[in-house]
Design an enzyme around this catalytic site. Structure first.
Site, mmCIF file in Angstrom:
data_model
loop_
_atom_site.group_PDB
_atom_site.id
_atom_site.type_symbol
_atom_site.label_atom_id
_atom_site.label_comp_id
_atom_site.label_asym_id
_atom_site.label_seq_id
_atom_site.Cartn_x
_atom_site.Cartn_y
_atom_site.Cartn_z
ATOM 1 N N HIS A 19 0.851 -1.195 0.000
ATOM 2 C CA HIS A 19 0.000 0.000 0.000
ATOM 3 C C HIS A 19 0.885 1.242 0.000
ATOM 4 O O HIS A 19 1.381 1.669 1.044
ATOM 5 C CB HIS A 19 -0.915 -0.028 1.232
ATOM 6 C CG HIS A 19 -1.993 1.005 1.232
ATOM 7 N ND1 HIS A 19 -3.315 0.721 1.500
ATOM 8 C CD2 HIS A 19 -1.966 2.341 0.984
ATOM 9 C CE1 HIS A 19 -4.036 1.823 1.440
ATOM 10 N NE2 HIS A 19 -3.231 2.842 1.124
ATOM 11 N N HIS A 21 1.055 5.057 -2.322
ATOM 12 C CA HIS A 21 0.464 5.878 -3.393
ATOM 13 C C HIS A 21 1.571 6.563 -4.184
ATOM 14 O O HIS A 21 2.423 7.246 -3.604
ATOM 15 C CB HIS A 21 -0.463 6.944 -2.813
ATOM 16 C CG HIS A 21 -1.706 6.383 -2.180
ATOM 17 N ND1 HIS A 21 -2.943 6.428 -2.787
ATOM 18 C CD2 HIS A 21 -1.905 5.749 -0.998
ATOM 19 C CE1 HIS A 21 -3.855 5.859 -1.995
ATOM 20 N NE2 HIS A 21 -3.238 5.442 -0.899
ATOM 21 N N ASP A 23 1.323 9.165 -6.045
ATOM 22 C CA ASP A 23 1.231 10.620 -5.880
ATOM 23 C C ASP A 23 1.420 11.042 -4.419
ATOM 24 O O ASP A 23 1.281 12.217 -4.095
ATOM 25 C CB ASP A 23 -0.095 11.165 -6.444
ATOM 26 C CG ASP A 23 -1.328 10.443 -5.919
ATOM 27 O OD1 ASP A 23 -1.249 9.243 -5.580
ATOM 28 O OD2 ASP A 23 -2.396 11.086 -5.832
ATOM 29 N N GLY A 179 -9.812 8.009 -1.421
ATOM 30 C CA GLY A 179 -10.428 9.326 -1.266
ATOM 31 C C GLY A 179 -11.199 9.358 0.046
ATOM 32 O O GLY A 179 -11.166 8.395 0.818
ATOM 33 N N HIS A 206 -9.929 0.893 0.234
ATOM 34 C CA HIS A 206 -9.648 1.685 1.435
ATOM 35 C C HIS A 206 -10.904 1.643 2.304
ATOM 36 O O HIS A 206 -11.962 2.124 1.876
ATOM 37 C CB HIS A 206 -9.386 3.146 1.078
ATOM 38 C CG HIS A 206 -8.010 3.467 0.636
ATOM 39 N ND1 HIS A 206 -7.535 3.182 -0.610
ATOM 40 C CD2 HIS A 206 -6.981 4.071 1.297
ATOM 41 C CE1 HIS A 206 -6.289 3.606 -0.712
ATOM 42 N NE2 HIS A 206 -5.920 4.156 0.428
ATOM 43 N N GLU A 209 -10.821 3.466 7.776
ATOM 44 C CA GLU A 209 -9.773 4.458 8.082
ATOM 45 C C GLU A 209 -10.460 5.728 8.587
ATOM 46 O O GLU A 209 -10.360 6.085 9.752
ATOM 47 C CB GLU A 209 -8.955 4.750 6.813
ATOM 48 C CG GLU A 209 -7.900 5.828 6.993
ATOM 49 C CD GLU A 209 -7.321 6.320 5.667
ATOM 50 O OE1 GLU A 209 -7.969 6.144 4.616
ATOM 51 O OE2 GLU A 209 -6.220 6.896 5.687
ATOM 52 N N ASP A 298 1.720 3.984 2.912
ATOM 53 C CA ASP A 298 0.656 4.864 2.412
ATOM 54 C C ASP A 298 1.276 5.994 1.571
ATOM 55 O O ASP A 298 1.325 5.879 0.355
ATOM 56 C CB ASP A 298 -0.192 5.429 3.551
ATOM 57 C CG ASP A 298 -1.637 5.690 3.130
ATOM 58 O OD1 ASP A 298 -2.021 5.243 2.042
ATOM 59 O OD2 ASP A 298 -2.377 6.334 3.893
HETATM 60 O O1 LIG Z 1 -4.925 6.984 3.180
HETATM 61 C C1 LIG Z 1 -5.634 7.351 2.239
HETATM 62 N N1 LIG Z 1 -6.975 7.207 2.316
HETATM 63 C C2 LIG Z 1 -7.807 7.541 1.310
HETATM 64 N N2 LIG Z 1 -7.367 8.073 0.166
HETATM 65 C C3 LIG Z 1 -6.038 8.280 0.047
HETATM 66 C C4 LIG Z 1 -5.134 7.937 1.045
HETATM 67 N N3 LIG Z 1 -3.895 8.282 0.621
HETATM 68 C C5 LIG Z 1 -4.037 8.793 -0.608
HETATM 69 N N4 LIG Z 1 -5.336 8.807 -0.964
HETATM 70 C C6 LIG Z 1 -5.926 9.309 -2.212
HETATM 71 O O2 LIG Z 1 -5.626 8.391 -3.237
HETATM 72 C C7 LIG Z 1 -5.381 9.112 -4.425
HETATM 73 C C8 LIG Z 1 -4.695 8.250 -5.453
HETATM 74 O O3 LIG Z 1 -3.430 7.828 -5.062
HETATM 75 C C9 LIG Z 1 -4.612 10.311 -3.921
HETATM 76 O O4 LIG Z 1 -4.635 11.376 -4.859
HETATM 77 C C10 LIG Z 1 -5.364 10.651 -2.640
HETATM 78 O O5 LIG Z 1 -6.454 11.516 -2.929
HETATM 79 ZN ZN LIG Z 2 -3.923 4.782 1.052
#
Ligand SMILES: O=c1[nH]cnc2c1ncn2[C@@H]1O[C@H](CO)[C@@H](O)[C@H]1O
Ligand SMILES: [Zn+2]
Length: 362
Positions: A19, A21, A23, A179, A206, A209, A298
């Site tokens: 996990h 991201h 970005d 999101g 997701h 959380e 994350d």
């Molecule tokens: O921990 C999280 N929980 C929910 N959404 C997340 C988390 N980290 C990142 N993103 C979302 O996932 C998109 C794509 O990678 C990111 O742009 C962010 O808006």
């Molecule tokens: Zn995440």
């Protein structure tokens, strides 16, 4: 008493990351370069200050505010060159941290504002991972699989699910939704999940959380998720009487019985308020109760972390030894979205010998 693993040693041990991201893991210098190229305005142009800005702004105590920081990373990831560079650097940074297998996710729909098509976005990121995975001798130092994410507040999940299936033999290994969680239950995207199940494709969601048990229950029992992103709130279905044995509710029991992997991200959870501290993070209890727990980053930029640092924090808080770290790593490899024979080969050929060596030197 044996000595506990140090950060330096943990960096050298083979690790698996499920996990992370794309970005959420850019190098600050790269954000500044790309922002100058495309005219995106940043809060500061000093790499050290920018790194601190992301960490502090993400330290908000709310998932919604934490997510606002992504406008500055997504904003500079709108061209083929930008995406190739960010993906290549991601693979390099993970390999430098000793990660040998990673599943990295991002939402293609967020990278089309300057005219790229969804397919062009996916191809650029795959090319970046290919370039960044190669060592100086041309052999891969890390294997990176891609997860395509759909944004849960948007309505493009079916399109993204189809994209994931279209690229599944080219490096995309699964699908995810991310999101803000509250107000956007996973069942909004049921058609996409049902399509993926018909296609024998893998997906994680997701859940648990920014919102609690109903979100986890829907993700598993309505949508059919293979894994849970975070899933920390599953502890709301567990009671631990003083001096007594933990009692699992029906949902927690189901998650444990079915060995549903939990992609836990300790530092991120402190920032969004999903857990009060590392020492009080549900991962301690869930590991004791033998849930299939995995450890993840994350967003390395927002959390100013790496997989090795997440492990080091857990060693510090819970006294974990090499056996614990191997257990987390084998759990993650077992839960990866690549074929069974390949997972087994990595467990027996890389993870077990790697940890045996770490224990030998400890
Ligand atoms: O921990 C999280 N929980 C929910 N959404 C997340 C988390 N980290 C990142 N993103 C979302 O996932 C998109 C794509 O990678 C990111 O742009 C962010 O808006
Ligand atoms: Zn995440």
């Amino acid at each position: 008493m044996t000595r506990l693993p140090t950060l330096e040693e943990i960096r050298r041990a083979p690790k698996v990351l499920l996990h992370d991201h794309l970005d959420g893991g850019l190098r600050p210098e790269t954000i500044i370069d790309l922002a100058r190229d495309c005219g995106h305005t940043l809060p500061t142009y000093d790499p050290g200050e920018l790194a601190a800005w992301f960490r502090d702004a993400a330290d908000s105590g709310s998932l919604e505010r934490y997510l606002e920081t992504f406008s500055h990373t997504v904003g500079v990831m709108q061209t083929r060159e930008g995406l190739v560079r960010v993906a290549a650097e991601c693979a390099e940074d993970l390999a430098d941290d000793g990660v040998m297998y990673a599943e990295v996710r991002y939402a293609p729909e967020q990278h089309t504002s300057r005219g790229l098509s969804l397919d062009q976005v996916v191809e650029a990121v795959l090319e970046g991972f290919r370039l960044g995975s190669a060592g100086p001798d041309g052999k891969p130092r890390i294997r990176v699989g891609t997860l395509l994410t759909a944004m849960r507040h948007q309505a493009r999940s079916m399109e993204i699910a189809e994209l994931a299936v279209r690229y599944r033999d080219l490096g995309v290994v699964g699908f995810d939704i991310a999101g803000a969680e509250a107000g956007y239950p996973p069942t909004r995207h049921l058609d996409a999940f049902e399509y993926l199940q018909r296609e024998n494709a893998h997906f994680t969601i997701h859940a648990g959380e920014g919102f609690g048990l109903p979100s986890i229950w829907q993700a598993i029992q309505w949508c059919g998720a293979d894994r849970l992103g975070h899933g920390v709130r599953i502890i709301d279905d567990i009671t631990v009487p003083e001096n007594g044995e933990a009692k699992l509710g029906r949902l927690a029991a189901y998650v444990r019985d079915k060995r549903i992997p939990l992609e836990m991200c300790p530092t991120s959870n402190l920032q969004t308020g999903a857990a009060p501290s590392i020492a009080e993070h549900p991962i301690g209890l869930l590991r004791r109760l033998h849930f299939r727990v995995t450890v993840n980053t994350d967003n390395r930029l927002m959390s100013d972390t790496s997989l090795s640092q997440e492990f080091a924090k857990l060693v510090d808080a819970f006294g974990y030894d090499w056996d614990d770290l191997q257990w987390f790593t084998v759990n993650a490899m077992k839960s990866a979205f690549i074929p069974f024979d390949e997972r087994l080969a990595l467990i027996n050929g890389v993870i077990k010998p790697g940890y045996a060596q770490m224990k030998w030197h400890a």
